[in-house]
Each structure stands twice: as C-alpha cells, then as structure tokens.
Design a protein around this motif. Structure first.
Motif, PDB file in Angstrom:
ATOM      1  N   PRO B 251     -12.599  -4.508  36.138  1.00  0.00           N
ATOM      2  CA  PRO B 251     -13.493  -5.621  35.769  1.00  0.00           C
ATOM      3  C   PRO B 251     -14.722  -5.717  36.665  1.00  0.00           C
ATOM      4  N   GLU B 252     -14.694  -5.052  37.817  1.00  0.00           N
ATOM      5  CA  GLU B 252     -15.851  -5.107  38.716  1.00  0.00           C
ATOM      6  C   GLU B 252     -17.071  -4.411  38.112  1.00  0.00           C
ATOM      7  N   LEU B 253     -16.803  -3.452  37.223  1.00  0.00           N
ATOM      8  CA  LEU B 253     -17.896  -2.676  36.622  1.00  0.00           C
ATOM      9  C   LEU B 253     -18.469  -3.416  35.419  1.00  0.00           C
ATOM     10  N   ASN B 254     -19.748  -3.779  35.496  1.00  0.00           N
ATOM     11  CA  ASN B 254     -20.396  -4.482  34.385  1.00  0.00           C
ATOM     12  C   ASN B 254     -21.291  -3.589  33.548  1.00  0.00           C
ATOM     13  N   GLY B 255     -21.793  -2.524  34.169  1.00  0.00           N
ATOM     14  CA  GLY B 255     -22.750  -1.710  33.415  1.00  0.00           C
ATOM     15  C   GLY B 255     -22.737  -0.259  33.848  1.00  0.00           C
ATOM     16  N   LEU B 256     -23.125   0.619  32.910  1.00  0.00           N
ATOM     17  CA  LEU B 256     -23.235   2.048  33.191  1.00  0.00           C
ATOM     18  C   LEU B 256     -24.629   2.520  32.799  1.00  0.00           C
ATOM     19  N   PHE B 257     -25.269   3.276  33.696  1.00  0.00           N
ATOM     20  CA  PHE B 257     -26.536   3.921  33.347  1.00  0.00           C
ATOM     21  C   PHE B 257     -26.266   5.375  32.986  1.00  0.00           C
ATOM     22  N   GLY B 258     -26.798   5.844  31.883  1.00  0.00           N
ATOM     23  CA  GLY B 258     -26.781   7.271  31.571  1.00  0.00           C
ATOM     24  C   GLY B 258     -28.163   7.825  31.857  1.00  0.00           C
ATOM     25  N   MET B 259     -28.236   8.828  32.723  1.00  0.00           N
ATOM     26  CA  MET B 259     -29.551   9.337  33.124  1.00  0.00           C
ATOM     27  C   MET B 259     -30.022  10.521  32.288  1.00  0.00           C
ATOM     28  N   THR B 260     -29.181  11.060  31.434  1.00  0.00           N
ATOM     29  CA  THR B 260     -29.600  12.182  30.589  1.00  0.00           C
ATOM     30  C   THR B 260     -29.246  11.868  29.142  1.00  0.00           C
ATOM     31  N   SER B 261     -29.831  12.640  28.228  1.00  0.00           N
ATOM     32  CA  SER B 261     -29.553  12.409  26.811  1.00  0.00           C
ATOM     33  C   SER B 261     -28.142  12.852  26.454  1.00  0.00           C
ATOM     34  N   VAL B 262     -27.450  13.475  27.411  1.00  0.00           N
ATOM     35  CA  VAL B 262     -26.041  13.807  27.202  1.00  0.00           C
ATOM     36  C   VAL B 262     -25.148  12.729  27.803  1.00  0.00           C
ATOM     37  N   ALA B 263     -25.511  12.286  29.005  1.00  0.00           N
ATOM     38  CA  ALA B 263     -24.672  11.327  29.725  1.00  0.00           C
ATOM     39  C   ALA B 263     -24.626   9.971  29.023  1.00  0.00           C
ATOM     40  N   THR B 264     -25.728   9.555  28.417  1.00  0.00           N
ATOM     41  CA  THR B 264     -25.763   8.219  27.822  1.00  0.00           C
ATOM     42  C   THR B 264     -24.817   8.093  26.622  1.00  0.00           C
ATOM     43  N   PRO B 265     -24.917   8.986  25.617  1.00  0.00           N
ATOM     44  CA  PRO B 265     -23.944   8.874  24.521  1.00  0.00           C
ATOM     45  C   PRO B 265     -22.503   9.089  24.989  1.00  0.00           C
ATOM     46  N   ALA B 266     -22.294   9.974  25.982  1.00  0.00           N
ATOM     47  CA  ALA B 266     -20.926  10.207  26.464  1.00  0.00           C
ATOM     48  C   ALA B 266     -20.382   8.954  27.145  1.00  0.00           C
ATOM     49  N   SER B 267     -21.239   8.249  27.892  1.00  0.00           N
ATOM     50  CA  SER B 267     -20.806   7.007  28.525  1.00  0.00           C
ATOM     51  C   SER B 267     -20.484   5.962  27.466  1.00  0.00           C
ATOM     52  N   ALA B 268     -21.313   5.904  26.422  1.00  0.00           N
ATOM     53  CA  ALA B 268     -21.076   4.946  25.344  1.00  0.00           C
ATOM     54  C   ALA B 268     -19.747   5.254  24.653  1.00  0.00           C
ATOM     55  N   GLU B 269     -19.468   6.542  24.478  1.00  0.00           N
ATOM     56  CA  GLU B 269     -18.206   6.940  23.852  1.00  0.00           C
ATOM     57  C   GLU B 269     -17.026   6.546  24.740  1.00  0.00           C
ATOM     58  N   ALA B 270     -17.185   6.736  26.063  1.00  0.00           N
ATOM     59  CA  ALA B 270     -16.113   6.389  26.997  1.00  0.00           C
ATOM     60  C   ALA B 270     -15.829   4.888  26.950  1.00  0.00           C
ATOM     61  N   VAL B 271     -16.896   4.081  26.907  1.00  0.00           N
ATOM     62  CA  VAL B 271     -16.726   2.627  26.853  1.00  0.00           C
ATOM     63  C   VAL B 271     -16.053   2.236  25.537  1.00  0.00           C
ATOM     64  N   THR B 272     -16.492   2.883  24.433  1.00  0.00           N
ATOM     65  CA  THR B 272     -15.909   2.581  23.127  1.00  0.00           C
ATOM     66  C   THR B 272     -14.417   2.897  23.126  1.00  0.00           C
ATOM     67  N   GLN B 273     -14.072   4.096  23.634  1.00  0.00           N
ATOM     68  CA  GLN B 273     -12.668   4.505  23.589  1.00  0.00           C
ATOM     69  C   GLN B 273     -11.794   3.674  24.515  1.00  0.00           C
ATOM     70  N   ALA B 274     -12.390   3.138  25.593  1.00  0.00           N
ATOM     71  CA  ALA B 274     -11.620   2.302  26.516  1.00  0.00           C
ATOM     72  C   ALA B 274     -11.500   0.872  25.978  1.00  0.00           C
ATOM     73  N   GLY B 275     -12.134   0.608  24.832  1.00  0.00           N
ATOM     74  CA  GLY B 275     -12.081  -0.734  24.250  1.00  0.00           C
ATOM     75  C   GLY B 275     -12.824  -1.754  25.093  1.00  0.00           C
ATOM     76  N   LYS B 276     -13.864  -1.308  25.801  1.00  0.00           N
ATOM     77  CA  LYS B 276     -14.577  -2.202  26.718  1.00  0.00           C
ATOM     78  C   LYS B 276     -15.942  -2.624  26.191  1.00  0.00           C
ATOM     79  N   CYS B 277     -16.188  -2.403  24.879  1.00  0.00           N
ATOM     80  CA  CYS B 277     -17.483  -2.807  24.328  1.00  0.00           C
ATOM     81  C   CYS B 277     -17.679  -4.294  24.555  1.00  0.00           C
ATOM     82  N   GLY B 278     -18.856  -4.667  25.053  1.00  0.00           N
ATOM     83  CA  GLY B 278     -19.098  -6.073  25.321  1.00  0.00           C
ATOM     84  C   GLY B 278     -18.763  -6.430  26.765  1.00  0.00           C
ATOM     85  N   GLU B 279     -17.854  -5.682  27.393  1.00  0.00           N
ATOM     86  CA  GLU B 279     -17.542  -5.940  28.799  1.00  0.00           C
ATOM     87  C   GLU B 279     -18.358  -5.035  29.718  1.00  0.00           C
ATOM     88  N   VAL B 280     -18.485  -3.756  29.314  1.00  0.00           N
ATOM     89  CA  VAL B 280     -19.287  -2.818  30.098  1.00  0.00           C
ATOM     90  C   VAL B 280     -20.521  -2.436  29.283  1.00  0.00           C
TER      91      VAL B 280
END
Lengths: 327, 368
Positions: B251-280
């Motif tokens: 819960p300490e993590l509120n946000g993720l920055f993706g610095m590349t056009s690969v890292a950003t969608p992958a981070s979004a996918e990770a958040v989606t799969q962790a069920g953390k949409c809206g939290e992270v």
C-alpha cells in the motif's frame, strides 16, 4: 529433325548475338535509360550518372567476388555483416585502440579477409553448406559489430580520409575509379586465367573437378576470403562517404548484391556467369532505382518494379535458352 | 574515463553551487538540470547564437509555390504517418506548399541518404528530414544546402551546421515537468512512487529522470521517491520488475512511472493483473497504440508524449517561413499557424511546446 529445330528459323549471326543473357540485359538497360530519360530531364545528365556511380560502388565491389562464389555454386550471405564489422573495427581501432588511421584501415581489411576465410574454412573443411555457414556468420559478425561498438558511433575523421568516399579524381568520384579497375581485373581473371576456368569447373561438377586434381578447397577458401576483403573495402568506402561508423551499416546489402549477380545471368546452381553480366545487373538496378525516384515513383513501388524486372529477365533468359536447346 | 569527464564537466558548469547539491536519485545523470516554473509558464530560453547552416544562394520563393519533400526515418509506421498527416494539413492550410513523403521502408541510414540524394537531383525547394544518424546524414544535407535547397529537421536532429532549423518535439525539462505534474495530480502531493526505466545510463531516460527529480524538488517537495529499477527495453522484464515493486511496497506504493514505451504498458499490465487499478497510478512515456487498452479500461489516466501530427505541421510552417524570409538566423520565434508562435531555443531549434498528454478523451484520434 533438323526442320523442327528452332535454330533453323534464325540467321546464325543474329542468333548467336541475340541469345546471350548479357544482350538481353543490355537491351533492357538501354530501353530503361530511354524511357526514363523521356520522363525527366534530370536523369540522363553527367552529374547524376557520376553520382549514381558513387552510390553503387559498395554494392558493385562486393558483387564481383559474389559472382565468383555463385559460379562455384556457393553463396555468401554474410557480406553485409562483414561490412558492418569492418566499419566498426576501422573506427574502433582508430579511436579506442589509438592506432594511426592508416593502420586501423589495414586492420579492418585484415579482419574482413579473416572473416571471409573463416566462412571458407568451415565450408570446405567442416563441410557446412555455404547457405547455412554464411547465414550463421551473418548473425555472428553483426553481433560482434554491435558488441564491440556498444551502440556508439565513431566520428571526427581527418580530411584526407574523406577523399575516397566524397572526393573526385579527374572529375569522376574516387570510388568509381576503384570499382572500374576492380571490375576489369575481375573480368580478366574470370575469363582469361586458369583460376577463372577452375571456378567454372567447380561449379559445373565439383566431384569431377576434384578428380581432375584441382585444388578445390584452397580455391574456395580464397574466394570467400576475397569476398570478406572486398566487404572490408566497401566498409572503408562507405565510412568515408557518410563520415561515421555504425554497427548497423551494410544491413541487407547481401540481398542487393545477390539480386544484381543473379540478374546478371549467373546461375545460382553454379557453372555459368560473367563479370560483364554482373556489372550490367548492378548498373541496371541502380539506374532503375534512381530513375524511378526522379520520375516521382515512391520507394515502395520502386522495389516492386525491381523485383518484377528480376523475374522478367530470368524468364526471358530461360525461354531463350530453352529455344536454343542448351542445357 | 567518460564518467570522470562528465563529472568534471558538470562540476565545471555548476561552479561553486554544485558543492551544496544533494545526491540525485538512481537512474538520473549528473548533467546540469533546468526545472521549469511550477505554474506552467514557459521556461526561460537560454540565449545561444544561431548555429545552423545556410543554403547557398537559394532562389527567392517568397509567396511562391514551395515544393517540399519529407524523408522520415522510415515510412509505413503509424508515428511517421502521423507526422506526414500533419504536413499535409499545413500544406492544405497554406495553399502554396506541396509536400510529398517518401523514404526507406526500414530505418536504414544508407537508404535514407540515397533518397535525399535523389531528391536533390530531382530538384526540390526544401527537404524535411528525421535523421537515422545525425552524423552520417550530414554530408548529403550539406550537399542540399550547397545546391540552394532549404533543409529543416524534425523528430531526430542532424549536426546543426548540416541543416537550417530543427523542430524539437520536446525538451527534457518539459517532459520531466509533465510527468511529475500528472503524477502529483493523480496520487496527491504526498504520494510515493517508483520508476521503471531502461538502464541507469541510457542517455534520454537518465536526462528525463534528472529533470523529474529537479522539478519535483522545486514544485512538489513532499512527494516520495521509493526506487528506480532497470528493465532494459524488455517487455517481460519490465512486467516482472513492476510486479516486484507492487509486491515489495504494497500500500505504500501510490504510483509507477514508465520511462520507455515498453516499460509503461508493461507497468500498466502489471497493475491490471495485480488488481490494483485505482490504487496504483501509472504515468509514463508511451505511444497511444501501446496504451489504448489501459486508458480505455480506466487503469491509466495520462500518457505523456508529443503530438506527431503537430510536429509535422510545425515543420512545414517553419519551411514556409524560411522560404518567405520570415525566419532568419537570430530570430527568437516563428509563426506556426494554429499552433501559434513557437520559440527558438538552443540556437537553431524550434520548440514544439509542452508535451502532449493522451487521455481517454483524445487517445482514439491517434494511430501510432
């Protein structure tokens, strides 16, 4: 049977002249020149033609040993990667190893030769088919180039270095002189020396060549090494022309070169082919690309035209050969 | 050796004040930073003399029909289709400009040089380019200048003296500001975030992180940096790294920055799969096509990049202004139609403006 022979329908002299593949090519070339020069007045000018000579020097040089290799029924897919590796080594030796630029050029040519000889050694001694071996080194040499360069380019060469790629001699681009001399030498060696005849012998029937006591393996290693050396030479010219080195230089060059050689009438199965045909093939592709671009045809359409010409010329040539009854 | 040099250079540049500077965050470089104003006022334009090249006796084309060719890095991809669309838009609007796009089908410098060379022979008034290599393209561009042809770059620059102007899509400090502002808007002034980057030494990413750090210190001082992780530009590695961050900080993590056009969608996918949409929250640099599913599902609210349609549009306006004599060395701004006036920066670059933020309302208008 004599009356059914198609040869009877044509007078002897014209027949012999018409049926050479080189003549077909030359005819296509003249027709293309004519049509393209009608489309735009900027095509058939000395300036433009010399400039095209400058641009085709690398492909033209590499196509010479490629003709030798394909005549022996081999192939060298690694030339583009060797070109990239040599370009990188030229810059790396000079900038990172601190060698004088002259020595660095020599080193890069040496590495090209070794890279080619390695291909030849594996093909003859380990009996790896040329297609597989050079496909492997296509990846291997490119990987080396990328690894050594670490994606950094080398710039800032002294002025004398640019003479080869950007300079002129008697009004003609420097590298075009080199290409002309190399082409004449390659043509004479192929047509007039025992080495040349040996290449045809290997390509026609390698087993027979071996049993005739010809040094088949040594000959093959020599032509693959020559191919590597020429790729190194092309790299030197290219670096001098664009004034920087990159590890992705020469990507895809092998396909342009092989297309020009095959268009020039060298059979991929070995045994036939001439340097004149290859030279015509190189010139035809270059002038078609240039002429089409000048008349406003887009890049993607140009490659379609080149591909069609390649197929067409081979169809015509095969048809004529079938009529003549050879093979 | 290189590091020492950069260090010496940055110390030299920053002078005495550098001594007081804190340790920067992981993944940032040591170069001087120039954070923008918090309120969003345009940054100060450092005065630098014009350093571009000039054509040799160009024909006087003021008000006359202008024939331009556009040679992008490669043709047939969404990004350069978008720049080319912007160019047509500007040409239609101006009425006295004709622009055609043609170039290699692979991002190959050799073929790109041949294309430009042929266009010089064919005879055009101006060349627009996005260079595959800044140095290798220089000789052919200088040849164009020498023949009196106007040369304008966009997207990817060449050596300054090989072209007249370069339309710069975004400056590092602009990207840094946009990323931090959007994150602050989503997770609040005291939120904590982590970064997924390519490697700590990748030049562009390191520059952006340094500018983000400087801007955050200045304008959002209470935000908290948790960690920067390296993920090359690898899809699976980026996903794994983002997942590790989510699990590690909870819960300490509120946000993720993706610095590349690969890292950003992958981070979004990770958040989606962790069920953390809206939290992270995920904010980053990416292309609309890569992010469309996450933006449409509402998991990602803002994607930062520039607008390539505007980039192409500006390049044509710059070429027209140069031909009309309305943009000369030493000028500080140029009129670019619907984009208003754009500032001249770095001697001979024209800045497109603040980065563009793609969100649910506009993302469907873009295809690249």
């Amino acid at each position: 049977m004599a009356t059914a022979d198609p040869r009877a329908a044509m007078p002897g002299r014209l027949h012999g002249l018409m049926l050479r593949h080189e003549m077909v090519l030359a005819a296509i070339l003249v027709a293309a020149l004519f049509v393209l020069s009608l489309q735009t007045d900027r095509f058939l000018t000395t300036d433009n033609l010399l400039n095209q000579g400058r641009l085709m020097a690398e492909i033209g040089l590499i196509a010479l040993p490629m003709t030798y290799i394909i005549i022996t029924a081999g192939i060298d897919l690694s030339v583009g990667s060797i070109m990239g590796l040599c370009a990188i080594m030229l810059g790396y030796g000079w900038k990172n190893l601190g060698l004088p630029l002259e020595l660095s050029i020599a080193l890069s040519l040496l590495i090209g030769t070794i890279a080619g000889a390695v291909n030849g050694w594996f093909i003859t001694r380990v009996r790896v088919p040329p297609l597989i071996m050079t496909l492997a080194t296509l990846a291997l040499y490119r990987g080396l180039a990328e690894g050594i360069s670490q994606a950094r380019s080398v710039r800032g060469y002294p002025d004398w270095f640019f003479v080869l790629g950007q300079g002129e001699l008697l009004g003609v681009p420097t590298q075009l002189w080199l290409l002309l001399v190399a082409t004449v030498v390659a043509a004479v060696v192929l047509a007039r020396t025992s080495f040349g005849r040996m290449l045809y012998a290997i390509g026609s029937n390698e087993t027979a060549a071996r049993f005739s006591g010809l040094p088949v393996d040594r000959c093959k290693i020599a032509i693959y090494a020559l191919s590597g050396f020429t790729a190194g030479l092309a790299a030197w010219i290219f670096v001098s022309r664009v004034s920087t080195t990159r590890s992705d230089m020469g990507t895809g060059v092998e396909l342009d070169v092989i297309a020009a050689v095959v268009l020039g009438g060298t059979s991929i199965f070995g045994g036939t082919g001439t340097i004149l045909g290859t030279a015509l093939g190189v010139v035809l592709v270059q002038l078609l690309k240039n002429g089409l671009a000048l008349t406003g045809v887009k890049g993607d359409a140009t490659i379609v035209v080149i591909g069609s010409v390649l197929i067409l010329s081979i169809l015509v040539s095969n048809w004529l050969r079938a009529r003549r009854g050879v093979d | 050796m290189r590091k020492t040099l950069i260090f010496a250079l940055s110390v030299g540049l920053m002078g005495g004040t550098a001594l007081a500077q804190e340790q920067r965050w992981d993944g940032a470089d040591d170069l001087p930073v120039n954070p923008l104003d918090c309120a969003g006022a345009p940054g100060e334009v450092a005065a630098k003399p014009y350093d571009g090249g000039q054509p040799n006796n160009p024909p006087d084309l003021a008000g006359k029909e202008l024939v331009l060719v556009d040679v992008p890095k490669l043709i047939g991809i969404g990004y350069f289709n978008a720049t080319s669309k912007g160019m047509q838009l500007a040409a239609d609007e101006l009425g006295n400009v004709k622009v055609t796009t043609d170039g290699p089908t692979k991002a190959n410098i050799d073929e790109q040089i041949t294309f430009i060379d042929n266009f010089i022979t064919r005879g055009v008034h101006g060349v627009l380019f996005a260079a595959n290599d800044p140095v290798a393209i220089a000789p052919v561009l200088k040849k164009a200048l020498d023949k009196g042809i106007h040369v304008i770059g966009y997207d990817a620059n060449a050596q300054p003296d090989a072209r007249e102007w370069f339309v710069n899509q975004a400056e590092f400090n602009g990207i840094g500001k946009a990323l931090i502002d959007n994150m602050a808007a989503e997770i609040g002034e005291d939120g904590s975030f982590a970064i997924v980057t390519s490697t700590f030494t990748t030049p562009n990413q390191a520059r952006w992180i340094a500018e983000m750090w400087a801007y955050q210190q200045k304008c959002h001082p209470n935000m908290k940096w948790l960690e920067t992780v390296e993920a090359q530009e690898d899809n699976i590695l980026s996903f794994n790294q983002a997942t590790t961050l989510i699990n590690k900080y909870g819960p300490e993590l509120n946000g993720l920055f993706g610095m590349t056009s690969v890292a950003t969608p992958a981070s979004a996918e990770a958040v989606t799969q962790a069920g953390k949409c809206g939290e992270v929250a995920v904010v980053g640099l990416a292309t609309p096509n890569g992010m469309r599913p996450y933006v449409q599902s509402g998991c990602v609210k803002s994607v930062v990049l520039w607008n390539p349609v505007d980039l192409g549009y500006a390049a044509v306006h710059v070429a027209r202004a140069v031909a009309d004599g309305k943009l000369k060395p030493g000028d500080t701004q140029v009129d670019a139609g619907k984009l208003g006036t754009l500032p001249v920066v770095n001697g001979s670059e024209i800045l497109l403006g603040p980065p563009f933020v793609y969100n649910m309302d506009n993302i469907d208008e873009f295809d690249f």
